[in-house]
Enzyme design. Structure first.
Site, short mmCIF file in Angstrom:
data_model
loop_
_atom_site.label_atom_id
_atom_site.label_comp_id
_atom_site.label_asym_id
_atom_site.label_seq_id
_atom_site.Cartn_x
_atom_site.Cartn_y
_atom_site.Cartn_z
N ALA A 13 0.84 -1.21 0.00
CA ALA A 13 0.00 0.00 0.00
C ALA A 13 0.87 1.24 0.00
O ALA A 13 0.67 2.16 0.78
CB ALA A 13 -0.92 -0.01 1.21
N PRO A 96 14.03 -2.31 -3.14
CA PRO A 96 15.17 -1.39 -2.99
C PRO A 96 16.45 -1.97 -3.58
O PRO A 96 16.51 -3.17 -3.87
CB PRO A 96 15.30 -1.23 -1.48
N SER A 134 5.46 -3.60 -9.31
CA SER A 134 6.74 -3.01 -8.89
C SER A 134 7.69 -3.00 -10.08
O SER A 134 7.61 -3.87 -10.94
CB SER A 134 7.39 -3.86 -7.80
N ASN A 227 12.67 4.96 -17.75
CA ASN A 227 13.27 5.73 -16.66
C ASN A 227 14.71 6.11 -16.97
O ASN A 227 15.16 7.21 -16.64
CB ASN A 227 13.16 4.97 -15.34
N CYS A 279 12.81 5.75 -8.26
CA CYS A 279 12.94 4.95 -9.49
C CYS A 279 14.22 5.19 -10.29
O CYS A 279 14.89 4.23 -10.66
CB CYS A 279 11.76 5.23 -10.41
N GLN A 281 17.42 6.27 -10.07
CA GLN A 281 18.71 5.69 -9.73
C GLN A 281 18.63 4.16 -9.65
O GLN A 281 19.46 3.44 -10.20
CB GLN A 281 19.20 6.27 -8.40
N ARG A 349 12.55 9.76 -0.92
CA ARG A 349 13.55 8.75 -1.30
C ARG A 349 14.55 9.31 -2.31
O ARG A 349 14.16 9.88 -3.32
CB ARG A 349 12.85 7.50 -1.84
C1 UDX Z 1 9.65 8.73 -12.54
C2 UDX Z 1 9.06 8.58 -13.95
O1 UDX Z 1 8.79 9.88 -14.49
C3 UDX Z 1 7.79 7.74 -13.89
O2 UDX Z 1 7.29 7.51 -15.19
C4 UDX Z 1 8.10 6.43 -13.22
O3 UDX Z 1 6.92 5.66 -13.08
C5 UDX Z 1 8.74 6.62 -11.87
O4 UDX Z 1 9.90 7.46 -11.98
P1 UDX Z 1 9.10 10.23 -10.41
O5 UDX Z 1 10.40 9.75 -9.89
O6 UDX Z 1 7.90 10.15 -9.55
O7 UDX Z 1 8.73 9.46 -11.76
O8 UDX Z 1 9.25 11.78 -10.82
P2 UDX Z 1 9.87 12.57 -12.08
O9 UDX Z 1 8.93 13.65 -12.41
O10 UDX Z 1 10.24 11.66 -13.17
O11 UDX Z 1 11.17 13.26 -11.46
C6 UDX Z 1 12.31 12.51 -11.06
C7 UDX Z 1 13.39 13.43 -10.57
O12 UDX Z 1 13.97 14.16 -11.65
C8 UDX Z 1 12.92 14.49 -9.57
O13 UDX Z 1 13.86 14.64 -8.54
C9 UDX Z 1 12.82 15.74 -10.40
O14 UDX Z 1 12.95 16.91 -9.64
C10 UDX Z 1 13.99 15.54 -11.35
N1 UDX Z 1 13.85 16.32 -12.59
C11 UDX Z 1 12.84 16.06 -13.46
C12 UDX Z 1 14.77 17.32 -12.89
O15 UDX Z 1 15.71 17.56 -12.12
N2 UDX Z 1 14.64 18.02 -14.06
C13 UDX Z 1 13.63 17.79 -14.95
O16 UDX Z 1 13.58 18.46 -15.98
C14 UDX Z 1 12.70 16.77 -14.64
P1 ADP Z 2 6.44 1.90 -3.94
O1 ADP Z 2 6.93 3.30 -4.15
O2 ADP Z 2 7.00 0.93 -4.95
O3 ADP Z 2 4.95 1.82 -3.85
P2 ADP Z 2 6.67 1.70 -1.05
O4 ADP Z 2 7.87 1.41 -0.23
O5 ADP Z 2 6.01 3.03 -0.95
O6 ADP Z 2 7.06 1.37 -2.56
O7 ADP Z 2 5.54 0.62 -0.71
C1 ADP Z 2 5.75 -0.76 -0.66
C2 ADP Z 2 4.85 -1.35 0.44
O8 ADP Z 2 4.90 -2.77 0.35
C3 ADP Z 2 5.28 -1.00 1.87
O9 ADP Z 2 4.21 -0.34 2.53
C4 ADP Z 2 5.58 -2.38 2.52
O10 ADP Z 2 5.17 -2.43 3.88
C5 ADP Z 2 4.75 -3.32 1.67
N1 ADP Z 2 5.22 -4.71 1.68
C6 ADP Z 2 6.45 -5.20 1.45
N2 ADP Z 2 6.47 -6.55 1.50
C7 ADP Z 2 5.19 -6.94 1.76
C8 ADP Z 2 4.54 -8.22 1.92
N3 ADP Z 2 5.21 -9.37 1.80
N4 ADP Z 2 3.22 -8.23 2.19
C9 ADP Z 2 2.53 -7.07 2.29
N5 ADP Z 2 3.08 -5.84 2.14
C10 ADP Z 2 4.39 -5.77 1.88
#
Ligand code: UDX
Ligand code: ADP
Length: 465
Positions: A13, A96, A134, A227, A279, A281, A349
């Site tokens: 969740a 992770p 994931s 990504n 995502c 990195q 993160r």
């Molecule tokens: C990203 C992808 O966009 C998304 O499709 C995927 O599902 C998960 O990873 P997210 O990490 O949520 O999404 O945000 P994003 O808007 O992509 O930004 C990532 C990082 O790049 C942020 O720290 C943002 O500030 C930075 N960024 C983005 C820049 O520094 N410059 C830009 O022009 C765009």
């Molecule tokens: P994401 O950004 O991919 O959604 P999060 O770390 O925000 O990642 O969420 C992942 C969730 O999955 C955490 O809340 C964690 O507690 C849950 N989780 C991990 N392993 C299990 C498991 N075996 N059963 C149920 N929940 C789990």
């Protein structure tokens, strides 16, 4: 298995599972969607009667949850029951980067995925479609399949890959109107039936031509590739931002100029203190690790450079602060505006703020932080996770404020770390009046009005200018 899906379970969740399932439930009132997690506190927060208190901050999400929760959207810690009951199970747990053993610092840690697969195998009594949500390294589906097929009791499993492309901060918008939905599955007849079942779920609100289907491996690799491409654009523009600072070119003008080329396009060309998020990195490290494991040194080195550049950009920003403040920041208060990795999210993160703060703390600065959505325990937790110094030391050197003006009061410098819109609306004269002079401002996001602030008296450093 070719009948319409009526019961979905999502394991995890978090930032992906929560919003994604909320929107599926909102758009498909005929499907019962149960989101489960082991983390009781997280589930309790999703069930908070006041939807403003749900654990993920995303514009518009509280409203979606308010609409669907209790109707056909449920949050629970009863993982076994939800799995047993569902026809389709999404796995959306965290993956992770490994912190131990082979692939440490590079490969994805798949232990949570494996635990899920084993749990599904153990409790399933009826056929299931298992969907990887994931982000995972290529060929993870094969591992999941092998566990399910060898430990399940005569139950048929189909594995699909359905990577999520939502960006945090715009999750609800992205889920309501995705550029595309990608579904990968087996090329067998059963695989195609499973794909169709998931296509039918999304077709409740996504136009058919935006739902792409591929084989499993293409789907998994496409997510990493998307990504990697996006992150590469940010690192490319950040690399040029450093050159701009030496040549007199302005990175914003360069971005605008090249972005008008329709082949390049204007998005993801904002120079910054460095990209963060769960995502970019992680996915590139995965790509690098996979390439190296096949002996593809040049491919691995090529993509690794995106990370090297990003680390350089974060460190360069910290170094700039130290140098500008006369090479010593020991005992000086540096105010951080923003801690989240981007605006409109409470997710921190891999946020650049963490690494810049860590560098400045090594120089014995005191750090004051204000972020509209991130709480103190999260900020200290992020720093403690690095294990650079004792937790007591971090607590002593870092103060978290609930008000930006108080945060900046008595500071030698301000560092803008996140592009929150509210920063543009501040009374900067008032902030300036309460700072130590000369008052420095380091804009890690190029969001403040440099000209206006310079007129007030600030010494402003912007990236790439
Ligand atoms: C990203 C992808 O966009 C998304 O499709 C995927 O599902 C998960 O990873 P997210 O990490 O949520 O999404 O945000 P994003 O808007 O992509 O930004 C990532 C990082 O790049 C942020 O720290 C943002 O500030 C930075 N960024 C983005 C820049 O520094 N410059 C830009 O022009 C765009
Ligand atoms: P994401 O950004 O991919 O959604 P999060 O770390 O925000 O990642 O969420 C992942 C969730 O999955 C955490 O809340 C964690 O507690 C849950 N989780 C991990 N392993 C299990 C498991 N075996 N059963 C149920 N929940 C789990």
């Amino acid at each position: 298995m070719n009948k319409a899906i009526t019961k979905i379970c999502c394991i995890g969740a978090g930032y992906v599972g929560g919003p994604t399932m909320a929107v599926i439930a909102q758009k498909c009132p005929h499907i019962k969607v149960t989101v489960v997690d082991l983390n009781q506190a997280r589930i309790d927060a999703w069930n908070d009667p006041n939807t403003e208190n749900i654990p993920v901050y995303e514009p518009g999400l509280a409203e979606v949850v308010a609409e669907a929760r209790g109707r056909n959207l449920f949050f629970s810690t009863q993982v076994d029951e939800a799995i047993a009951d569902a026809e389709m199970i999404f796995i959306s747990v965290n993956t992770p980067t490994k912190t131990y053993g082979t692939g440490k610092g590079m490969a994805a840690d798949l232990k949570y995925i494996e635990l899920c697969a084993r749990q599904i195998a153990r409790v399933s009594k009826t056929d299931k479609i298992v969907v990887e949500k994931s982000t995972l390294p290529v060929r993870t589906a094969e591992a999941v399949k092998s566990i399910l097929q060898n430990t399940g009791n005569n139950v048929q499993f189909q594995i699909l890959s359905n990577p999520e492309f939502l960006a945090e901060g715009t999750a609800v918008e992205d889920l309501h109107a995705p550029d595309r939905i990608l579904i990968g599955g087996d090329t067998t007849e059963e695989g195609q039936i499973a794909i169709q079942a998931l296509v039918d779920v999304y077709a409740n609100w996504v136009p058919k031509e935006r739902i792409l289907t591929t084989n499993l491996w293409s789907s998994e690799l496409s997510k990493l590739t998307a990504n990697a491409f996006l992150a590469q654009r940010v690192s490319s523009i950040n690399a040029l931002s450093e050159l701009c600072e030496h040549t007199g070119a302005d990175i914003s003008e360069v971005s605008r100029s090249i972005g008008t080329d329709s082949r390049i396009g204007p998005k993801f060309l904002n120079a910054s203190v460095g990209f963060g998020g769960s995502c970019f990195q992680k996915d590139i490290l995965n790509l690098v690790y996979i390439a190296r494991s096949y002996g593809l040194t040049q491919v691995a080195d090529y993509w690794e450079q995106v990370i090297i550049m990003n680390d350089h950009q974060k460190r360069r920003f910290a170094t700039k602060i130290v140098k500008t403040l006369y090479n010593t920041i020991s005992g000086k208060k540096i105010a951080f505006l923003g801690w989240a990795f981007k605006k409109d999210t409470n997710d921190t993160r891999e946020s650049a703020a963490i690494y810049v703060a860590d560098d400045l703390l090594n120089e014995q600065a005191t750090i004051a932080v204000y972020d509209p959505k991130v709480a103190e325990d999260q900020i200290l937790g992020d720093l403690n996770y690095l294990e650079t110094r004792k937790a007591e030391k971090n607590a002593e050197l870092v103060d978290v404020y609930e008000d930006a003006y108080a945060c900046c009061k008595g500071a030698h410098a301000i560092a803008v770390m996140t592009e929150w819109d509210e920063f543009k609306t501040y009374d900067w004269q008032r902030i300036y009046d309460n700072m130590i002079k000369p008052a420095f401002l380091f804009d890690g996001r190029n969001v403040v009005n440099k000209k206006a602030l310079t007129e007030i008296g600030f010494k402003v450093y912007s990236i790439g200018k």
